[in-house]
Scaffold this active site. Structure first.
Site, short mmCIF file in Angstrom:
data_model
loop_
_atom_site.label_atom_id
_atom_site.label_comp_id
_atom_site.label_asym_id
_atom_site.label_seq_id
_atom_site.Cartn_x
_atom_site.Cartn_y
_atom_site.Cartn_z
N GLY A 38 0.83 -1.20 0.00
CA GLY A 38 0.00 0.00 0.00
C GLY A 38 0.87 1.26 0.00
O GLY A 38 1.35 1.68 -1.04
N SER A 110 6.33 -4.80 -2.08
CA SER A 110 6.08 -3.41 -2.46
C SER A 110 6.32 -2.50 -1.24
O SER A 110 7.40 -2.52 -0.66
CB SER A 110 4.67 -3.27 -3.02
N TRP A 111 5.32 -1.69 -0.82
CA TRP A 111 5.50 -0.89 0.39
C TRP A 111 5.89 -1.77 1.57
O TRP A 111 6.67 -1.38 2.44
CB TRP A 111 4.23 -0.10 0.73
N ASP A 265 9.08 -4.49 -13.90
CA ASP A 265 8.29 -3.81 -12.88
C ASP A 265 8.46 -2.31 -13.08
O ASP A 265 9.46 -1.72 -12.68
CB ASP A 265 8.79 -4.23 -11.50
N HIS A 293 5.19 -5.97 -11.36
CA HIS A 293 5.00 -5.65 -9.94
C HIS A 293 4.04 -6.61 -9.25
O HIS A 293 4.19 -6.88 -8.06
CB HIS A 293 4.46 -4.22 -9.83
#
Length: 311
Positions: A38, A110-111, A265, A293
């Site tokens: 996120g 990711s985050w 990505d 991604h």
């Protein structure tokens, strides 16, 4: 048969926040914590099966303000001044202690890779291994690339994204402008801003083989919370000194790691993972040709191989 939680609860982490957590898998297995992306994209059930496949005791939690954690950031009165990277690191450490875990495998995407790295550098003695997907460190250059640099590839979507904030807003203030819109008391203003933000996120992933529009759909509390938290974090550079997670990767010496990253990505170019492993001799970089991604069968297989090493 879907994996179901073996235990769950709400942990009081202070500042009026309560964090939802659950455990799955073998209670006697190697502890593992999943750090979702996120920021604000709370864990989904599909990760339960993947992260318990090799006998781990998997711990999931919803970061402040999203999912089942309370209060929810979709409500514009929810105070986000007590929702920063430092707060989330402290929440993870409090959860580890609450569950009586000495050390755990930190896994995130990711985050979640940014937060996982930040936690590990703050508490290396509590980390037995690290497995990261779609590696990011949330440097400002990474944020600028994601929301502005990619406009060279998706110019029509970039134009729509910029049109979502007041005319005349300079580039340096666009993300903060979205943050202000998500704080607006008018629900229609918040819904429009969330729609415009998610349309850009979908455009960035539109070349990938995953879901066509993973961020879009009818405006929901989940979507509103996600966008409000994202704009809040990214307009502040996640409160991290530029490049600190790469520069201080030496703090992770002795902690084995696997970093899994797609060659194509666009949301988070391979450059970040490459620079990170150069400063982290114990980390192995697995580059997935043709992957981006989002999760794919290829990335799932790479994740499974990595977790098997640390089971």
């Amino acid at each position: 048969m879907r994996t179901t939680p073996t235990a769950s609860g709400m942990l009081d982490v202070g500042d009026g926040n309560r964090v939802y957590w659950e455990t799955c898998g073998d209670p006697a297995g190697t502890p593992l914590v999943w750090v979702h992306g996120g920021p604000g994209m709370a864990m989904t059930e599909r990760w339960r099966d993947r992260l318990t496949a090799h006998g781990h005791r998997a711990v999931f939690f919803h970061q402040r303000g999203c999912g089942r954690s309370t209060p929810n950031a979709a409500d514009p009165t929810t105070d986000l001044s007590v929702n920063t990277t430092a707060h989330l690191i402290a929440d993870m450490e409090r959860l580890r202690a609450h569950l009586g875990i000495e050390r755990w495998v930190v896994t995130g995407g990711s985050w979640g890779s940014t937060l996982g790295l930040a936690y590990a550098q703050a508490h290396p003695e509590r980390v037995s291994a690290i497995v990261l997907l779609a590696v990011t460190t949330t440097r400002r250059r990474e944020i600028d690339w994601l929301y502005f640099g990619l406009g060279r590839i998706f110019p029509e979507a970039a134009e729509r994204f910029r049109a979502g904030v007041p005319a005349g807003t300079c580039q340096e203030d666009v993300l903060a402008a979205y943050s202000r819109l998500m704080d607006d008391p008018d629900p229609e203003v918040r819904a429009r801003a969330a729609h415009d933000w998610c349309a850009w996120e979908d455009a960035v992933l539109s070349h990938e083989a995953g879901p066509a529009k993973p961020f879009s759909g009818s405006t929901s509390a989940e979507q509103l919370a996600l966008v409000r938290i994202c704009a809040h974090y990214f307009s502040h550079g996640a409160w991290l000194d530029e490049g600190v997670l790469i520069r201080e990767a030496g703090k992770l010496a002795g902690i084995p790691a696997v970093l899994i990253h797609g060659r194509v990505d666009l949301a988070g170019p391979l450059e970040t993972a490459w620079e990170l492993v150069k400063n982290w001799p114990d980390a192995e970089l697995v580059v997935l040709e043709g992957s981006g991604h989002q999760s794919t069968a290829t990335s799932d297989a790479a994740l499974s191989r990595a977790l098997l090493r640390f089971a």
